[in-house]
Design an enzyme around this catalytic site. Structure first.
Site, PDB file in Angstrom:
ATOM      1  N   LYS A 127      -3.578 -28.239 -20.776  1.00 47.75           N
ATOM      2  CA  LYS A 127      -3.122 -29.610 -21.066  1.00 47.75           C
ATOM      3  C   LYS A 127      -2.633 -30.308 -19.780  1.00 47.75           C
ATOM      4  O   LYS A 127      -2.992 -31.439 -19.506  1.00 47.75           O
ATOM      5  CB  LYS A 127      -1.982 -29.597 -22.103  1.00 47.75           C
ATOM      6  N   ARG A 161       4.245 -31.390 -31.624  1.00 48.72           N
ATOM      7  CA  ARG A 161       4.066 -29.945 -31.750  1.00 48.72           C
ATOM      8  C   ARG A 161       4.435 -29.437 -33.131  1.00 48.72           C
ATOM      9  O   ARG A 161       4.398 -28.231 -33.362  1.00 48.72           O
ATOM     10  CB  ARG A 161       4.981 -29.271 -30.746  1.00 48.72           C
ATOM     11  N   ARG A 196      -0.297 -17.275 -13.728  1.00 52.96           N
ATOM     12  CA  ARG A 196       0.522 -18.395 -13.264  1.00 52.96           C
ATOM     13  C   ARG A 196       1.967 -17.955 -13.036  1.00 52.96           C
ATOM     14  O   ARG A 196       2.644 -18.430 -12.126  1.00 52.96           O
ATOM     15  CB  ARG A 196       0.477 -19.554 -14.267  1.00 52.96           C
ATOM     16  N   ARG A 227       8.315 -20.498 -13.562  1.00 57.75           N
ATOM     17  CA  ARG A 227       8.711 -20.861 -14.927  1.00 57.75           C
ATOM     18  C   ARG A 227       9.275 -19.645 -15.639  1.00 57.75           C
ATOM     19  O   ARG A 227       8.603 -18.611 -15.731  1.00 57.75           O
ATOM     20  CB  ARG A 227       7.507 -21.435 -15.697  1.00 57.75           C
ATOM     21  N   ARG A 264       5.500 -17.738 -27.383  1.00 58.80           N
ATOM     22  CA  ARG A 264       5.030 -19.133 -27.329  1.00 58.80           C
ATOM     23  C   ARG A 264       3.720 -19.272 -28.108  1.00 58.80           C
ATOM     24  O   ARG A 264       3.518 -20.248 -28.824  1.00 58.80           O
ATOM     25  CB  ARG A 264       4.821 -19.558 -25.873  1.00 58.80           C
TER      26      ARG A 264
HETATM   27  P1  AP5 Z   1      -1.914 -25.626 -17.725  1.00 55.94           P
HETATM   28  O1  AP5 Z   1      -2.732 -26.828 -17.408  1.00 55.94           O
HETATM   29  O2  AP5 Z   1      -0.562 -25.527 -17.155  1.00 55.94           O
HETATM   30  O3  AP5 Z   1      -1.849 -25.417 -19.328  1.00 55.94           O
HETATM   31  P2  AP5 Z   1      -0.882 -26.042 -20.382  1.00 55.94           P
HETATM   32  O4  AP5 Z   1      -1.647 -26.161 -21.634  1.00 55.94           O
HETATM   33  O5  AP5 Z   1      -0.243 -27.280 -19.838  1.00 55.94           O
HETATM   34  O6  AP5 Z   1       0.154 -24.835 -20.489  1.00 55.94           O
HETATM   35  P3  AP5 Z   1       1.731 -24.836 -20.565  1.00 55.94           P
HETATM   36  O7  AP5 Z   1       2.169 -23.470 -20.194  1.00 55.94           O
HETATM   37  O8  AP5 Z   1       2.326 -25.985 -19.839  1.00 55.94           O
HETATM   38  O9  AP5 Z   1       1.889 -25.064 -22.091  1.00 55.94           O
HETATM   39  P4  AP5 Z   1       3.086 -24.937 -22.985  1.00 55.94           P
HETATM   40  O10 AP5 Z   1       2.609 -25.684 -24.155  1.00 55.94           O
HETATM   41  O11 AP5 Z   1       3.553 -23.558 -23.237  1.00 55.94           O
HETATM   42  O12 AP5 Z   1       4.283 -25.550 -22.126  1.00 55.94           O
HETATM   43  P5  AP5 Z   1       5.114 -26.891 -22.223  1.00 55.94           P
HETATM   44  O13 AP5 Z   1       5.586 -27.175 -20.879  1.00 55.94           O
HETATM   45  O14 AP5 Z   1       4.397 -27.906 -22.986  1.00 55.94           O
HETATM   46  O15 AP5 Z   1      -2.772 -24.355 -17.342  1.00 55.94           O
HETATM   47  C1  AP5 Z   1      -2.251 -23.056 -17.450  1.00 55.94           C
HETATM   48  C2  AP5 Z   1      -2.791 -22.179 -16.320  1.00 55.94           C
HETATM   49  O16 AP5 Z   1      -4.193 -22.035 -16.469  1.00 55.94           O
HETATM   50  C3  AP5 Z   1      -2.575 -22.790 -14.923  1.00 55.94           C
HETATM   51  O17 AP5 Z   1      -2.293 -21.787 -14.013  1.00 55.94           O
HETATM   52  C4  AP5 Z   1      -3.915 -23.466 -14.623  1.00 55.94           C
HETATM   53  O18 AP5 Z   1      -4.174 -23.534 -13.257  1.00 55.94           O
HETATM   54  C5  AP5 Z   1      -4.891 -22.541 -15.348  1.00 55.94           C
HETATM   55  N1  AP5 Z   1      -6.071 -23.249 -15.842  1.00 55.94           N
HETATM   56  C6  AP5 Z   1      -6.134 -24.517 -16.349  1.00 55.94           C
HETATM   57  N2  AP5 Z   1      -7.402 -24.823 -16.707  1.00 55.94           N
HETATM   58  C7  AP5 Z   1      -8.155 -23.713 -16.439  1.00 55.94           C
HETATM   59  C8  AP5 Z   1      -9.530 -23.418 -16.591  1.00 55.94           C
HETATM   60  N3  AP5 Z   1     -10.401 -24.320 -17.100  1.00 55.94           N
HETATM   61  N4  AP5 Z   1      -9.963 -22.193 -16.222  1.00 55.94           N
HETATM   62  C9  AP5 Z   1      -9.093 -21.262 -15.696  1.00 55.94           C
HETATM   63  N5  AP5 Z   1      -7.767 -21.504 -15.512  1.00 55.94           N
HETATM   64  C10 AP5 Z   1      -7.306 -22.718 -15.886  1.00 55.94           C
HETATM   65  O19 AP5 Z   1       6.346 -26.411 -23.145  1.00 55.94           O
HETATM   66  C11 AP5 Z   1       7.288 -25.465 -22.672  1.00 55.94           C
HETATM   67  C12 AP5 Z   1       8.391 -25.312 -23.693  1.00 55.94           C
HETATM   68  O20 AP5 Z   1       9.086 -26.545 -23.865  1.00 55.94           O
HETATM   69  C13 AP5 Z   1       7.953 -24.921 -25.119  1.00 55.94           C
HETATM   70  O21 AP5 Z   1       7.818 -23.535 -25.261  1.00 55.94           O
HETATM   71  C14 AP5 Z   1       9.106 -25.484 -25.952  1.00 55.94           C
HETATM   72  O22 AP5 Z   1      10.223 -24.627 -25.899  1.00 55.94           O
HETATM   73  C15 AP5 Z   1       9.464 -26.753 -25.204  1.00 55.94           C
HETATM   74  N6  AP5 Z   1       8.741 -27.929 -25.709  1.00 55.94           N
HETATM   75  C16 AP5 Z   1       7.856 -28.704 -25.034  1.00 55.94           C
HETATM   76  N7  AP5 Z   1       7.387 -29.692 -25.803  1.00 55.94           N
HETATM   77  C17 AP5 Z   1       7.983 -29.534 -27.013  1.00 55.94           C
HETATM   78  C18 AP5 Z   1       7.894 -30.234 -28.245  1.00 55.94           C
HETATM   79  N8  AP5 Z   1       7.078 -31.301 -28.386  1.00 55.94           N
HETATM   80  N9  AP5 Z   1       8.631 -29.782 -29.279  1.00 55.94           N
HETATM   81  C19 AP5 Z   1       9.458 -28.737 -29.170  1.00 55.94           C
HETATM   82  N10 AP5 Z   1       9.592 -28.025 -28.029  1.00 55.94           N
HETATM   83  C20 AP5 Z   1       8.858 -28.420 -26.954  1.00 55.94           C
HETATM   84 MG    MG Z   2       1.770 -27.884 -19.510  1.00 51.04          MG
END
Ligand code: AP5
Ligand code: MG
Length: 193
Positions: free
Chosen positions: A14, A89, A128, A134, A145
């Site tokens: 994402k 979410r 990562r 992180r 997660r």
């Molecule tokens: P990346 O692009 O970072 O993926 P992502 O989907 O953004 O993953 P996140 O870890 O950020 O998702 P998340 O949903 O757990 O975290 P968030 O910050 O939203 O890519 C991941 C890796 O893969 C990178 O190293 C990248 O380089 C690699 N990659 C990308 N594309 C690739 C490809 N095509 N091929 C190979 N490799 C690739 O949330 C964190 C926490 O915040 C949650 O757990 C929760 O506690 C809280 N939170 C956030 N939003 C909410 C909400 N709306 N409601 C409640 N709690 C929330």
């Molecule tokens: Mg992200």
């Protein structure tokens, strides 16, 4: 105005794809995860509260993130559209977002869901974790997660499918090829440039 939800499990890409969309379509990026991490860094009350959940791989309570999103949208009146990354979410968040956007006459155009198998998610996030700093990128929390995604988040797809706004995209392959699939979905819906 064009509003897109970039959706998918942890590690599905994402954040990576959001970067490209900002550049290609001039949309404003709102990542609830990024905002929560900056609140933690700033040592705010919200950040301290959110950290307890994030470090356990649990979702932060709906009312916290819903309030955050509404403020961010309100503070970006000049935006030509938004990319919502990591929000909504839960179906409660989706309903709140729909109501808030409808009241502001700016509905969601599409939810793009990145489809990536679980093993690939784990591999990407473990990898990562070696460099990201992180606190939730470790094997145990990654599993939690992913679990949380299937238990509470996946249903958001159905919420938007019922509005005929769901577009599923293969999330495995080169970053560029996935970006091009997303661009095709956007261009089919509206000329945003
Ligand atoms: P990346 O692009 O970072 O993926 P992502 O989907 O953004 O993953 P996140 O870890 O950020 O998702 P998340 O949903 O757990 O975290 P968030 O910050 O939203 O890519 C991941 C890796 O893969 C990178 O190293 C990248 O380089 C690699 N990659 C990308 N594309 C690739 C490809 N095509 N091929 C190979 N490799 C690739 O949330 C964190 C926490 O915040 C949650 O757990 C929760 O506690 C809280 N939170 C956030 N939003 C909410 C909400 N709306 N409601 C409640 N709690 C929330
Ligand atoms: Mg992200």
């Amino acid at each position: 105005m064009f509003n897109i939800i970039l959706f998918g499990p942890p590690g599905s890409g994402k954040g990576t794809q959001s970067e490209l969309l900002i550049n290609n379509f001039g949309l404003t990026h709102i990542s609830t995860g990024d905002v929560l991490r900056s609140e933690i860094e700033g040592g705010t009350k919200l950040g301290i509260e959110a950290k307890k959940y994030m470090d356990d791989g649990q979702l932060v309570p709906d009312e916290v993130v819903i309030g955050m999103i509404e403020e961010l949208v309100r503070n970006n009146k000049e935006a030509k559209g938004f990319i919502f990354d990591g929000f909504p979410r839960t179906t409660a968040q989706a309903a709140a977002l729909d109501a808030f956007l409808a009241a502001n006459n700016m509905p969601i155009d599409v939810l793009v869901s990145l489809d990536v198998p679980e093993e690939e998610l784990k591999t990407r996030l473990i990898e990562r974790g070696k460099v990201s700093g992180r606190s939730d990128d470790n094997a145990e929390v990654i599993l939690q997660r992913i679990q949380e995604y299937y238990n509470k988040t996946k249903a958001v797809e159905d919420h938007y499918a019922a509005q005929s706004k769901l577009a599923k995209i293969e999330g495995v392959g080169s970053v560029e090829s996935i970006a091009s699939s997303i661009a095709k979905v956007i261009e089919r819906l509206t000329p945003v440039k």
